[in-house]
Design a protein around this motif. Sequence first.
Motif, PDB file in Angstrom:
ATOM      1  N   ALA A 328       1.192   0.974   5.149  1.00  5.76           N
ATOM      2  CA  ALA A 328       0.900   0.342   6.216  1.00  5.76           C
ATOM      3  C   ALA A 328       1.656   0.705   7.777  1.00  5.76           C
ATOM      4  CB  ALA A 328       0.999  -1.273   6.065  1.00  5.76           C
ATOM      5  N   ALA A 358       4.872 -15.229  12.340  1.00  4.54           N
ATOM      6  CA  ALA A 358       3.364 -14.776  12.350  1.00  4.54           C
ATOM      7  C   ALA A 358       2.981 -14.762  10.911  1.00  4.54           C
ATOM      8  CB  ALA A 358       3.401 -13.257  12.917  1.00  4.54           C
ATOM      9  N   GLU A 362       0.041 -16.713   8.831  1.00  8.49           N
ATOM     10  CA  GLU A 362      -0.949 -16.105   7.789  1.00  8.49           C
ATOM     11  C   GLU A 362      -0.833 -16.934   6.721  1.00  8.49           C
ATOM     12  OE1 GLU A 362      -3.128 -13.544   7.973  1.00  8.49           O
ATOM     13  OE2 GLU A 362      -2.494 -12.736  10.103  1.00  8.49           O
ATOM     14  N   GLN A 396      -3.621  -9.527  -0.862  1.00  7.39           N
ATOM     15  CA  GLN A 396      -3.701 -10.410   0.133  1.00  7.39           C
ATOM     16  C   GLN A 396      -2.348 -10.233   0.912  1.00  7.39           C
ATOM     17  OE1 GLN A 396      -4.639 -14.273  -2.161  1.00  7.39           O
ATOM     18  NE2 GLN A 396      -4.887 -14.955   0.094  1.00  7.39           N
ATOM     19  N   GLY A 399      -2.182  -7.420   3.203  1.00  5.07           N
ATOM     20  CA  GLY A 399      -3.093  -7.554   4.220  1.00  5.07           C
ATOM     21  C   GLY A 399      -2.531  -8.509   5.220  1.00  5.07           C
ATOM     22  N   MET A 400      -1.957  -9.516   5.052  1.00  6.56           N
ATOM     23  CA  MET A 400      -1.202 -10.358   5.812  1.00  6.56           C
ATOM     24  C   MET A 400      -0.087  -9.654   6.703  1.00  6.56           C
ATOM     25  SD  MET A 400      -0.709 -13.542   3.136  1.00  6.56           S
ATOM     26  CE  MET A 400      -1.799 -15.005   3.133  1.00  6.56           C
ATOM     27  N   THR A 402       0.137  -6.714   7.314  1.00  7.77           N
ATOM     28  CA  THR A 402      -0.504  -5.650   8.233  1.00  7.77           C
ATOM     29  C   THR A 402      -1.119  -6.237   9.620  1.00  7.77           C
ATOM     30  OG1 THR A 402      -1.074  -4.424   6.369  1.00  7.77           O
ATOM     31  CG2 THR A 402      -2.273  -3.693   8.542  1.00  7.77           C
ATOM     32  N   ARG A 403      -1.570  -7.213   9.253  1.00  6.84           N
ATOM     33  CA  ARG A 403      -2.177  -8.190  10.421  1.00  6.84           C
ATOM     34  C   ARG A 403      -1.067  -8.489  11.318  1.00  6.84           C
ATOM     35  NH1 ARG A 403      -5.795  -9.763   6.596  1.00  6.84           N
ATOM     36  NH2 ARG A 403      -4.675 -11.859   6.275  1.00  6.84           N
ATOM     37  N   ALA A 404      -0.213  -9.227  10.758  1.00  5.08           N
ATOM     38  CA  ALA A 404       1.254  -9.792  11.582  1.00  5.08           C
ATOM     39  C   ALA A 404       1.918  -8.647  12.103  1.00  5.08           C
ATOM     40  CB  ALA A 404       2.023 -10.689  10.565  1.00  5.08           C
ATOM     41  N   LYS A 406       0.845  -6.029  13.387  1.00  3.93           N
ATOM     42  CA  LYS A 406       0.035  -5.272  14.435  1.00  3.93           C
ATOM     43  C   LYS A 406       0.032  -6.439  15.719  1.00  3.93           C
ATOM     44  CE  LYS A 406      -3.038  -2.408  12.174  1.00  3.93           C
ATOM     45  NZ  LYS A 406      -4.492  -2.082  11.463  1.00  3.93           N
ATOM     46  N   THR A 407       0.045  -7.756  15.177  1.00  4.63           N
ATOM     47  CA  THR A 407      -0.032  -8.886  16.319  1.00  4.63           C
ATOM     48  C   THR A 407       1.423  -8.708  16.950  1.00  4.63           C
ATOM     49  OG1 THR A 407      -1.238 -10.192  15.056  1.00  4.63           O
ATOM     50  CG2 THR A 407      -0.066 -11.372  16.545  1.00  4.63           C
TER      51      THR A 407
END
Length: 411
Positions: A328, A358, A362, A396, A399-400, A402-404, A406-407
């Motif tokens: 990631a 973040a 999530e 999961q 994914g958490m 990765t999203r955090a 990027k945020t």
Amino acid sequence: MTDMLSDNVTETHADLFSKFDPLIQMRENLLASGVTDPFGLVMERVLSPTVAMCNGRETILLGTYNYMGMTFDPDVIEAGKQALDDFGSGTTGSRVLNGTYAGHKAVEEALCEFYGMDHAMVFSTGYQANLGIISTIAGKGDYIVLDIDSHASIWDGCKMGDAEVVPFKHNDIEAMEKRLRRIPEGAGKLVILEGVYSMLGDIAPLKEMIAVAKKYGAMVLVDEAHSMGFIGPNGRGVAEDQDCLEDVDFVIGTFSKSVGTVGGFCVSNHPKFEIMRLVCRPYVFTASLPPSVVATACTSIRKLMNAGDKRAHLWENSRTLHKGLREAGFELGTNEPQSAIISVIMPDLERGAAMWEALLHEGLYVNLARPPATPANMTLLRCSLCAEHSAEQVEQIIGMFTRAGKTVGII
């Protein structure tokens, strides 16, 4: 006259808290940025070894050191309940007075069996185990050679014992030998190492280091707090995994990680070890563990002896998470997964705290580790995997992150 004296005293009185001002300011700055206090999280309810209610929402736990997931094991819980019924809530005394119950002897016997050693001594915490053993066996005129990244409890044990302390660069065999070579002939020498270092989750080259220590006539203490139960064919730690456990004089461990409760211990084959019960101050002058705690620990340790499948699954989780986070785009503390700890390196404390928050939003809890506890002034998000994390939960988690990431702009 009295009033004048009082005024003078007031004017010259030093604020004993002033030494903490930089830390107070750092915390205030962090909270002023709007971040939730990362060191004040409350778990309203714990649902399992891997899930809790935090801030009113279901949260995956990835920062609890509950490596083998024993905290909700039915046999462990039942043993604790039975001990509460049979012995009450506490001993109200020291181990050398009225504080040794049948359960304390039973858990020490379980430890001897687990490690294949002759002696075991149980303390009220892992911190006290290091404090007590180190300060008692190495005193004035002796030398302690230790890794610079050693745990705070190890450093505090050194300080309390008044031995000459000689640190060396982390995991550097050559630097360790250089220190040993300079110690006067005939002086008492203790080398202190850790199996797994808790900040980055990296392991020590124990086999080579212990061989060097023995070459110079030093005794060896290895703290296996973060490897017991998980690393090694029988879960005895890194020393077992590297086939050098029989060369270790003292193994320190804790019940608050893989065992799933609280307490600390030392196991040893030294023929004079039992005298420690009378001369080790943090053992002699502390109330012993409650009967329910030693009962849960004893049951857990005996189950860990036959936990090969759990260990295999935890290794699988570690490999999957390490690979997923690296792919990631995160910078990790080790090139390969070496333990159940995977540390994600943050650019600075502010962004580390933002990333921590973040992740919490999530639905994921991790440890935020900051200087001065961390090596090289790093800010880390420290992930502690559990054998009870399912493969789906690990996906999961990736994914958490990765999203955090990027945020917050980390990746």
